[in-house]
Design an enzyme around this catalytic site. Structure first.
Site, PDB file in Angstrom:
ATOM      1  N   ARG A   1      -8.349   0.410   5.116  1.00  0.00           N
ATOM      2  CA  ARG A   1      -7.280   1.369   4.483  1.00  0.00           C
ATOM      3  C   ARG A   1      -6.053   0.771   4.046  1.00  0.00           C
ATOM      4  NH1 ARG A   1      -5.236   4.922   7.998  1.00  0.00           N
ATOM      5  NH2 ARG A   1      -4.427   5.901   5.880  1.00  0.00           N
TER       6      ARG A   1
ATOM      7  N   ARG B   1       2.899  14.517  12.837  1.00  0.00           N
ATOM      8  CA  ARG B   1       3.518  14.231  11.549  1.00  0.00           C
ATOM      9  C   ARG B   1       3.375  15.423  10.442  1.00  0.00           C
ATOM     10  NH1 ARG B   1       0.410   8.646  10.066  1.00  0.00           N
ATOM     11  NH2 ARG B   1       2.026   8.344   8.704  1.00  0.00           N
ATOM     12  N   PRO B   2       4.227  16.623  10.783  1.00  0.00           N
ATOM     13  CA  PRO B   2       4.169  17.712  10.018  1.00  0.00           C
ATOM     14  C   PRO B   2       4.887  17.328   8.586  1.00  0.00           C
ATOM     15  CG  PRO B   2       5.797  17.926  11.753  1.00  0.00           C
ATOM     16  CD  PRO B   2       5.106  16.517  11.913  1.00  0.00           C
ATOM     17  N   VAL B   3       4.257  18.419   7.666  1.00  0.00           N
ATOM     18  CA  VAL B   3       4.924  18.374   6.233  1.00  0.00           C
ATOM     19  C   VAL B   3       5.778  19.431   6.200  1.00  0.00           C
ATOM     20  CG1 VAL B   3       2.636  17.252   5.541  1.00  0.00           C
ATOM     21  CG2 VAL B   3       2.782  19.628   5.513  1.00  0.00           C
ATOM     22  N   ASP B   4       6.451  19.988   7.119  1.00  0.00           N
ATOM     23  CA  ASP B   4       7.291  20.971   7.058  1.00  0.00           C
ATOM     24  C   ASP B   4       8.700  20.745   6.082  1.00  0.00           C
ATOM     25  OD1 ASP B   4       8.025  19.516   9.220  1.00  0.00           O
ATOM     26  OD2 ASP B   4       9.361  21.111   9.765  1.00  0.00           O
ATOM     27  N   LEU B   5       8.942  19.363   6.341  1.00  0.00           N
ATOM     28  CA  LEU B   5      10.366  18.856   5.606  1.00  0.00           C
ATOM     29  C   LEU B   5       9.828  18.897   3.950  1.00  0.00           C
ATOM     30  CD1 LEU B   5      11.782  15.833   7.728  1.00  0.00           C
ATOM     31  CD2 LEU B   5      12.261  18.416   7.621  1.00  0.00           C
TER      32      LEU B   5
ATOM     33  N   ASP C   1       5.628   0.364  12.055  1.00  0.00           N
ATOM     34  CA  ASP C   1       4.367   0.026  11.548  1.00  0.00           C
ATOM     35  C   ASP C   1       4.044  -1.518  12.004  1.00  0.00           C
ATOM     36  OD1 ASP C   1       3.575   2.133  10.260  1.00  0.00           O
ATOM     37  OD2 ASP C   1       3.987   1.880   8.533  1.00  0.00           O
TER      38      ASP C   1
ATOM     39  N   LYS D   1       0.816  -1.191  -0.072  1.00  0.00           N
ATOM     40  CA  LYS D   1       0.257   0.072   0.197  1.00  0.00           C
ATOM     41  C   LYS D   1       0.919   1.312  -0.079  1.00  0.00           C
ATOM     42  CE  LYS D   1      -1.143   2.327   3.427  1.00  0.00           C
ATOM     43  NZ  LYS D   1      -1.715   3.066   4.612  1.00  0.00           N
ATOM     44  N   ASN D   2       1.867   1.299   0.901  1.00  0.00           N
ATOM     45  CA  ASN D   2       2.703   2.585   0.965  1.00  0.00           C
ATOM     46  C   ASN D   2       3.439   2.931  -0.298  1.00  0.00           C
ATOM     47  OD1 ASN D   2       1.725   3.049   3.469  1.00  0.00           O
ATOM     48  ND2 ASN D   2       3.551   2.064   4.710  1.00  0.00           N
TER      49      ASN D   2
ATOM     50  N   ILE E   1       9.977   6.607  16.533  1.00  0.00           N
ATOM     51  CA  ILE E   1       9.489   7.113  15.216  1.00  0.00           C
ATOM     52  C   ILE E   1       8.366   8.449  15.293  1.00  0.00           C
ATOM     53  CG2 ILE E   1       9.004   6.753  12.719  1.00  0.00           C
ATOM     54  CD1 ILE E   1      11.582   5.669  13.543  1.00  0.00           C
TER      55      ILE E   1
ATOM     56  N   ARG F   1      -3.370  11.172   4.323  1.00  0.00           N
ATOM     57  CA  ARG F   1      -2.317  12.048   4.299  1.00  0.00           C
ATOM     58  C   ARG F   1      -1.352  11.932   3.169  1.00  0.00           C
ATOM     59  NH1 ARG F   1      -0.511  14.783   8.630  1.00  0.00           N
ATOM     60  NH2 ARG F   1       1.634  14.728   7.637  1.00  0.00           N
TER      61      ARG F   1
ATOM     62  N   CYS G   1      -3.189  13.921  13.176  1.00  0.00           N
ATOM     63  CA  CYS G   1      -3.127  12.556  13.177  1.00  0.00           C
ATOM     64  C   CYS G   1      -3.182  11.858  14.464  1.00  0.00           C
ATOM     65  CB  CYS G   1      -1.876  12.030  12.374  1.00  0.00           C
ATOM     66  SG  CYS G   1      -1.916  10.082  12.092  1.00  0.00           S
TER      67      CYS G   1
END
Length: 429
Positions: free
Chosen positions: A403, A125-129, A311, A22-23, A333, A96, A120
């Site tokens: 999912r 789990r920020p998206v700043d990177l 996971d 999936k990922n 993590i 996400r 979340c």
């Protein structure tokens, strides 16, 4: 809302075929925005997340065709033109990973408006990177009203990008943007997960020039355009590990097929340490355990690949609830990723959580109860525990499972599990 009911005590014996990852699949689908030619993805999982992303890609201009090919399920995507560069909140909020359409849209169309994915249940789990990487590639970024407005009207430019820490999502997103950038991009402290290599292999088949995928340093020489390709999605290592742990929990002998044991070697070593029999082969792994013998408690930390995957932490915790002794599990993590612990305690588990550390004191028996799923991995950990619990365990809010796991109940039932899905109106499936 569906529930899953499990009557514990049945051993598992037989074979379980593993689906495509999936990922990996959802990032490969996003890559279809980078070309006007068809991208054919084989060994595709059929999941809620891939359907969500398919709807978003169609909104952006893609044709998405799901069909059964000679080797199983496949999806053909073609984005002849970008008809909209807007990814609205009502679609992005459902998953996400759909935020990763931002880079391909800017790379191909020169601009994009994409909703921020929000919070979340397992941490911010920020998206700043992601955004800093796109800025390094020459995109101007503006945030307001919950949206990212990105522009690069003259195209993206190659850059040196070094992440402060390993991020799978940011590495994938940077790859998706950099393949059409002018010049060379060097990504340092890149994630090394198999899904990174799978994305790079697909992009290379489309005409990208990528070196070092799967290592901490990736080099990308941008090209003017990409073409179509056919690519087979790698086996899902998290599904592989999950069914391996389910077999160990229930006891018996299960052969997992269409997969790769080397993707989950860190897990298999810990399972062997706990007393589970493992037989590795080129495209399968066999799990064998005598349920009359107690497992040994083992301790581990979650780490970026090739370390123990976050996971699979919840699933392994379920296994440790019946082990002899105390297991210490450190989650490095994601924050807030022990939300399954109170639900496992409802089954009789003894777990103490303090910050990023959980101590699991094994008990001799678990007992069935009503439990509530909080996220994808927590959901399946409760199913695994239910396989060994005495009596019936009912897992509520199983939309999380849909999912990420394809035909979960059918695969377990085929090996002897007493498991069924129950609709909210009590109609069994």
């Amino acid at each position: 809302m569906d529930r899953i009911a499990i009557v514990g005590g049945a051993q598992l014996n037989g074979e379980i075929p593993i689906s495509g990852a999936k990922n990996s699949a959802i990032k490969l689908m996003a890559a279809s925005l980078l070309t006007d030619q068809p991208l054919r993805l084989t060994n595709m999982p059929r999941l809620a997340d891939t359907r969500f992303l398919g709807r978003l890609l169609q909104r952006l201009g893609a044709e998405v065709v799901e069909r059964d090919g000679e080797a199983g399920a496949e999806t053909v995507l073609r984005t002849s033109e970008i008809v909209s560069a807007i990814a609205p909140y009502d679609l992005v909020r459902q998953m996400r990973a759909s935020f990763n359409v931002l880079g391909p849209l800017v790379a191909r169309a020169g601009h994009a408006k994409v909703s921020l994915p929000g919070g979340c249940t397992i941490g911010a789990r920020p998206v700043d990177l992601h955004l800093k990487a796109l800025e390094a590639l020459g995109a101007s970024i503006d945030l307001h009203e919950g949206y990212v407005y990105a522009q690069a009207p003259r195209g993206l430019k190659g850059a040196e990008i070094e992440f402060p820490f390993v991020s799978v999502g940011a590495t994938e997103h940077t790859l998706l943007a950099a393949v059409l950038a002018d010049g060379e991009t060097v990504i340092r402290k890149a994630a090394c997960e198999p899904e990174i290599g799978d994305l790079a292999e697909c992009l290379t088949a489309m005409g990208a020039q990528i070196e070092g995928a799967g290592t901490p340093t990736i080099r990308v020489k941008g090209v003017a355009r990409l073409g179509g390709a056919t690519h087979s999605v790698i086996p899902d290592r998290i599904e592989t590990g999950t069914f391996a742990l389910a077999a160990a929990m229930a006891g018996g002998e299960v052969r997992l097929t269409k997969t790769r044991s080397d993707f989950i070697e860190a897990l298999l070593l810990k399972m062997e340490e706990a007393g589970v029999g493992i037989a590795r082969a080129a495209d399968s792994v066999t799990i064998k355990r005598d349920s009359a013998k107690r497992l040994k408690a083992v301790t581990f930390d979650t780490e970026p690949y090739p370390g123990f995957p976050t996971d699979l932490q919840a699933q392994f915790m379920a296994l440790m609830t019946l082990a002899d002794g105390e297991s210490v599990i450190r989650e490095s993590i994601f924050e807030n990723r022990f939300m399954h612990a109170p639900e496992l305690a409802r089954l009789g588990a003894e777990i103490t959580v303090q910050g990023g550390e959980a101590r699991v004191t094994g008990v001799e028996k678990l007992f069935g109860a009503q439990v509530m799923a909080t996220d994808l991995r927590a959901s399946v950990s409760l199913v695994i525990a239910g396989l060994a619990a005495r009596g019936e365990t009912v897992v509520n809010r199983v939309y999380h499972l849909d999912r990420g796991f394809e035909r979960l109940e059918a695969k377990l039932s085929a090996c002897g599990a007493d498991i069924r899905r129950v609709r909210d109106n009590s109609e069994e499936l």
